[in-house]
Design a protein around this motif. Structure first.
Motif, PDB file in Angstrom:
ATOM      1  N   GLY A 277       0.894  -0.791   0.286  1.00 16.80           N
ATOM      2  CA  GLY A 277       0.005   0.072   0.211  1.00 16.80           C
ATOM      3  C   GLY A 277       0.510   1.319   0.465  1.00 16.80           C
ATOM      4  N   GLU A 278       2.170   1.065   0.131  1.00 13.03           N
ATOM      5  CA  GLU A 278       3.434   2.404   0.471  1.00 13.03           C
ATOM      6  C   GLU A 278       3.556   2.532  -0.989  1.00 13.03           C
ATOM      7  OE1 GLU A 278       5.825   1.401   3.151  1.00 13.03           O
ATOM      8  OE2 GLU A 278       4.156   2.521   4.611  1.00 13.03           O
ATOM      9  N   GLY A 279       4.174   3.983  -2.011  1.00 18.85           N
ATOM     10  CA  GLY A 279       4.823   4.140  -2.629  1.00 18.85           C
ATOM     11  C   GLY A 279       4.452   4.868  -3.498  1.00 18.85           C
ATOM     12  N   GLN A 280       4.498   5.609  -4.402  1.00 19.97           N
ATOM     13  CA  GLN A 280       4.289   8.040  -4.956  1.00 19.97           C
ATOM     14  C   GLN A 280       2.729   6.756  -5.482  1.00 19.97           C
ATOM     15  OE1 GLN A 280       7.001   9.321  -7.652  1.00 19.97           O
ATOM     16  NE2 GLN A 280       8.627   9.134  -6.103  1.00 19.97           N
ATOM     17  N   SER A 281       1.752   7.522  -5.184  1.00 21.52           N
ATOM     18  CA  SER A 281       0.600   6.849  -5.806  1.00 21.52           C
ATOM     19  C   SER A 281      -0.106   7.623  -7.016  1.00 21.52           C
ATOM     20  CB  SER A 281      -0.390   6.958  -4.775  1.00 21.52           C
ATOM     21  OG  SER A 281      -1.942   6.800  -5.307  1.00 21.52           O
ATOM     22  N   THR A 282      -0.328   7.235  -8.222  1.00 23.19           N
ATOM     23  CA  THR A 282      -0.816   7.906  -9.162  1.00 23.19           C
ATOM     24  C   THR A 282      -2.087   7.249  -8.916  1.00 23.19           C
ATOM     25  OG1 THR A 282       0.309   6.931 -10.594  1.00 23.19           O
ATOM     26  CG2 THR A 282       1.469   8.193 -10.051  1.00 23.19           C
ATOM     27  N   SER A 283      -3.070   8.416  -8.624  1.00 19.00           N
ATOM     28  CA  SER A 283      -4.976   8.188  -8.404  1.00 19.00           C
ATOM     29  C   SER A 283      -5.029   6.063  -8.861  1.00 19.00           C
ATOM     30  CB  SER A 283      -5.156   8.665 -10.367  1.00 19.00           C
ATOM     31  OG  SER A 283      -6.457   8.613 -10.133  1.00 19.00           O
ATOM     32  N   ARG A 284      -5.582   5.911 -10.087  1.00 20.04           N
ATOM     33  CA  ARG A 284      -6.468   3.680 -10.358  1.00 20.04           C
ATOM     34  C   ARG A 284      -4.776   3.911 -11.405  1.00 20.04           C
ATOM     35  NH1 ARG A 284     -11.531   4.668 -13.030  1.00 20.04           N
ATOM     36  NH2 ARG A 284     -11.023   2.975 -13.374  1.00 20.04           N
ATOM     37  N   PHE A 285      -3.987   4.416 -11.421  1.00 24.30           N
ATOM     38  CA  PHE A 285      -2.933   3.402 -12.408  1.00 24.30           C
ATOM     39  C   PHE A 285      -2.204   2.363 -10.982  1.00 24.30           C
ATOM     40  CE2 PHE A 285       1.701   3.285 -13.497  1.00 24.30           C
ATOM     41  CZ  PHE A 285       1.331   2.655 -15.172  1.00 24.30           C
ATOM     42  N   GLY A 286      -2.039   3.201 -10.405  1.00 27.51           N
ATOM     43  CA  GLY A 286      -0.996   1.967  -9.042  1.00 27.51           C
ATOM     44  C   GLY A 286      -0.024   2.901  -7.943  1.00 27.51           C
ATOM     45  N   HIS A 287       0.484   2.176  -7.707  1.00 27.18           N
ATOM     46  CA  HIS A 287       1.451   2.702  -6.667  1.00 27.18           C
ATOM     47  C   HIS A 287       2.918   2.196  -7.187  1.00 27.18           C
ATOM     48  CE1 HIS A 287      -1.440   2.704  -3.760  1.00 27.18           C
ATOM     49  NE2 HIS A 287      -0.755   3.177  -3.131  1.00 27.18           N
ATOM     50  N   TRP A 288       4.291   3.056  -7.320  1.00 27.95           N
ATOM     51  CA  TRP A 288       5.429   3.710  -7.888  1.00 27.95           C
ATOM     52  C   TRP A 288       6.489   2.937  -7.052  1.00 27.95           C
ATOM     53  CZ3 TRP A 288       6.892   3.942 -12.993  1.00 27.95           C
ATOM     54  CH2 TRP A 288       6.399   4.353 -13.659  1.00 27.95           C
ATOM     55  N   LYS A 289       6.219   0.993  -6.158  1.00 23.86           N
ATOM     56  CA  LYS A 289       7.413   0.950  -5.749  1.00 23.86           C
ATOM     57  C   LYS A 289       8.423   1.328  -5.559  1.00 23.86           C
ATOM     58  CE  LYS A 289       3.801  -1.737  -3.529  1.00 23.86           C
ATOM     59  NZ  LYS A 289       3.876  -0.948  -2.400  1.00 23.86           N
ATOM     60  N   ALA A 290       9.467   2.365  -6.717  1.00 19.23           N
ATOM     61  CA  ALA A 290      10.634   1.728  -6.866  1.00 19.23           C
ATOM     62  C   ALA A 290      10.768   2.770  -8.567  1.00 19.23           C
ATOM     63  CB  ALA A 290      11.900   0.859  -6.926  1.00 19.23           C
ATOM     64  N   VAL A 291      11.487   4.032  -7.945  1.00 22.70           N
ATOM     65  CA  VAL A 291      11.526   4.958  -9.575  1.00 22.70           C
ATOM     66  C   VAL A 291      13.065   5.079  -9.314  1.00 22.70           C
ATOM     67  CG1 VAL A 291       9.604   6.275  -9.432  1.00 22.70           C
ATOM     68  CG2 VAL A 291      11.760   6.888  -7.670  1.00 22.70           C
ATOM     69  N   SER A 292      13.473   5.692 -10.671  1.00 18.78           N
ATOM     70  CA  SER A 292      15.056   5.577 -11.110  1.00 18.78           C
ATOM     71  C   SER A 292      15.613   6.364  -9.883  1.00 18.78           C
ATOM     72  CB  SER A 292      15.082   7.184 -12.363  1.00 18.78           C
ATOM     73  OG  SER A 292      16.343   7.332 -12.709  1.00 18.78           O
ATOM     74  N   GLU A 293      15.282   7.479  -9.078  1.00 18.67           N
ATOM     75  CA  GLU A 293      16.418   7.640  -8.185  1.00 18.67           C
ATOM     76  C   GLU A 293      16.904   5.918  -6.590  1.00 18.67           C
ATOM     77  OE1 GLU A 293      14.011   9.501  -8.666  1.00 18.67           O
ATOM     78  OE2 GLU A 293      14.776  10.919  -9.600  1.00 18.67           O
ATOM     79  N   ASP A 294      15.564   5.645  -7.088  1.00 14.34           N
ATOM     80  CA  ASP A 294      15.871   3.924  -5.584  1.00 14.34           C
ATOM     81  C   ASP A 294      16.181   3.469  -6.463  1.00 14.34           C
ATOM     82  OD1 ASP A 294      14.108   5.363  -4.350  1.00 14.34           O
ATOM     83  OD2 ASP A 294      11.975   4.799  -5.531  1.00 14.34           O
ATOM     84  N   THR A 295      16.287   2.850  -7.858  1.00 10.07           N
ATOM     85  CA  THR A 295      17.223   1.779  -8.386  1.00 10.07           C
ATOM     86  C   THR A 295      18.937   2.114  -9.118  1.00 10.07           C
ATOM     87  OG1 THR A 295      16.107   2.397 -10.840  1.00 10.07           O
ATOM     88  CG2 THR A 295      15.234   0.710  -8.799  1.00 10.07           C
TER      89      THR A 295
END
Length: 155
Positions: free
Chosen positions: A5-23
């Motif tokens: 349930g965590e991560g950057q949420s983008t409305s109905r699209f879902g949750h970004w669990k990892a982005v460029s900065e994380d990987t």
């Protein structure tokens, strides 16, 4: 680490669990959900490969000319430069993991969801003509092309 349930949420699209900065710029990971009969139009990425892993429900994929129905456990790769689409062909919510490599498309979605006039109660893919015009300009900025457009080569 990102909990359920965590991560950057983008409305109905879902949750970004990892982005460029994380990987360290290797990939981005989305835990997505899609309503029945929902999905983006056919499109092509000029900058990134997309890969899905179906968690729940039923997603159909068209990659090039090939069409498959994905049930839980299905993995699908859409390499950059290949026209593709995916949609929930089932009767219940579908859940999936989406890997984008290299990352960066998260910035497209951050900008897309900030476009004035977007109705968050509507499908992500059913918007006003004014919204679609702004979204098309944003797509070009990020190297995406929809049905009928020609991809812009990556610089």
């Amino acid at each position: 680490m990102v909990s359920p349930g965590e991560g950057q949420s983008t409305s109905r699209f879902g949750h970004w669990k990892a982005v460029s900065e994380d990987t360290l710029g290797a990939y981005a990971l989305v835990e997505g959900a899609m309503e029945p009969q929902e999905g983006p139009p056919p499109h092509t990425h000029s900058r990134e490969d997309e890969a899905w892993y179906v968690l729940e429900g039923e997603l159909s994929f068209q990659v090039g000319e090939r069409v498959i129905v994905g049930t839980p456990g299905t993995f699908v790769l859409a390499p950059r430069g290949i026209r593709h689409r995916f949609w929930n062909s089932g009767k219940q919510m579908a859940r999936y993991l989406l890997i984008l490599s290299p990352p960066g498309l998260e910035k497209y979605f951050q900008e897309r969801f900030a476009i004035p006039g977007r109705d968050p109660s509507k499908s992500l893919y059913d918007q006003s003509p004014d919204f679609r015009e702004k979204e098309e300009a944003l797509s070009r900025k990020y190297g995406l092309t929809s049905e009928g457009e020609q991809p812009t080569p990556r610089r």
